[in-house]
Design an enzyme around this catalytic site. Structure first.
Site, PDB file in Angstrom:
ATOM      1  N   CYS A  45       0.832  -1.216   0.000  1.00 16.52           N
ATOM      2  CA  CYS A  45       0.000   0.000   0.000  1.00 16.52           C
ATOM      3  C   CYS A  45       0.859   1.255   0.000  1.00 16.52           C
ATOM      4  O   CYS A  45       0.525   2.259  -0.630  1.00 16.52           O
ATOM      5  CB  CYS A  45      -0.875   0.041   1.244  1.00 16.52           C
ATOM      6  SG  CYS A  45      -1.927  -1.377   1.435  1.00 16.52           S
TER       7      CYS A  45
HETATM    8  C1  BEZ Z   1       0.528  -4.885   1.942  1.00 18.71           C
HETATM    9  O1  BEZ Z   1      -0.259  -3.978   1.797  1.00 18.71           O
HETATM   10  O2  BEZ Z   1       1.707  -4.717   1.746  1.00 18.71           O
HETATM   11  C2  BEZ Z   1       0.031  -6.244   2.289  1.00 18.71           C
HETATM   12  C3  BEZ Z   1      -1.121  -6.365   3.033  1.00 18.71           C
HETATM   13  C4  BEZ Z   1      -1.576  -7.609   3.367  1.00 18.71           C
HETATM   14  C5  BEZ Z   1      -0.871  -8.752   2.931  1.00 18.71           C
HETATM   15  C6  BEZ Z   1       0.279  -8.605   2.171  1.00 18.71           C
HETATM   16  C7  BEZ Z   1       0.731  -7.335   1.832  1.00 18.71           C
END
Ligand code: BEZ
Length: 211
Positions: A45
């Protein structure tokens, strides 16, 4: 609640990093991209939000407002925004909804319990200036989205609205397009006086009109 293409995007009121968002009022007569993030302080994100901040002028040019969402509170968002600026080299320049009570996530069906019962999936809703949902994409949490593809799809949608053309496989800006099947040849000859390449009666190829 299931949201389908052509539905009116549900309205809501929720806190964000830019104050309370009354969604329909905030959208005004713009197109909107509403996209969700599983959680604050997550790596994928963080990269996505930096990239969207970087290419925001490309959305602006198309008359599209951007709004992100994550299921944490405003204080976490503020801390995370600092990290995004530090690691991605750009400040967030659009609102991030603080959906800690899941109001918007539930309204837009962004939590898929068989994948994860608390985090949202990576949803993307493209909403037009009449508030209609025009595109829905769902990615898993571990796969970062390709925002160039989202811009490409918006270009296709806006071409269809403005010029009654559809875009073929792997179309990119500048490539030929296809006259929509609902347009008769008589109607098409008014809109495309230079003619078209009729490969089949249903496959009428023409230069992209707005070049
Ligand atoms: C992320 O946003 O990096 C993420 C969130 C949940 C699982 C794997 C990655």
């Amino acid at each position: 609640m299931t949201i389908r293409l052509g539905d009116i995007a549900p309205d809501f009121s929720q806190e964000s990093t830019e104050g309370t968002i009354n969604f329909h009022e905030w959208a005004g007569d713009s197109w909107v991209v509403l996209f969700s993030h599983p959680k604050d302080f997550t790596p994928v994100c963080t990269t996505e939000l930096g990239e969207v901040a970087r290419i925001k002028p490309d959305f602006d040019r198309r008359g599209v407002k951007i709004i992100g969402l994550s299921v944490d509170g405003i204080d976490e968002h503020r801390g995370w925004i600092g990290d995004i600026e530090e690691t991605q080299g750009i400040a967030l320049n659009f609102p991030l909804i603080a959906d800690s009570d899941r109001t918007v996530s539930n309204l837009y069906d962004m939590i898929h319990p068989n994948a994860d019962d608390t985090l949202t999936v990576r949803s993307v809703f493209v909403i037009d200036s009449n508030r209609k949902v025009r595109l829905i994409i769902t990615y898993p949490a571990s796969t970062g989205r390709n925002f160039a593809e989202i811009l490409r799809a918006i270009d296709s949608l806006q071409l269809t609205d403005n010029y009654k053309v559809a875009t073929p496989v792997d179309w990119e800006h500048g490539d030929d397009v296809i006259i929509v099947p609902s347009l008769s040849n008589d109607e098409a000859s008014v809109l495309f006086p230079g003619g078209w390449d009729e490969q089949k009666p249903y496959l009428r190829v023409v230069e992209q009109p707005n070049l």
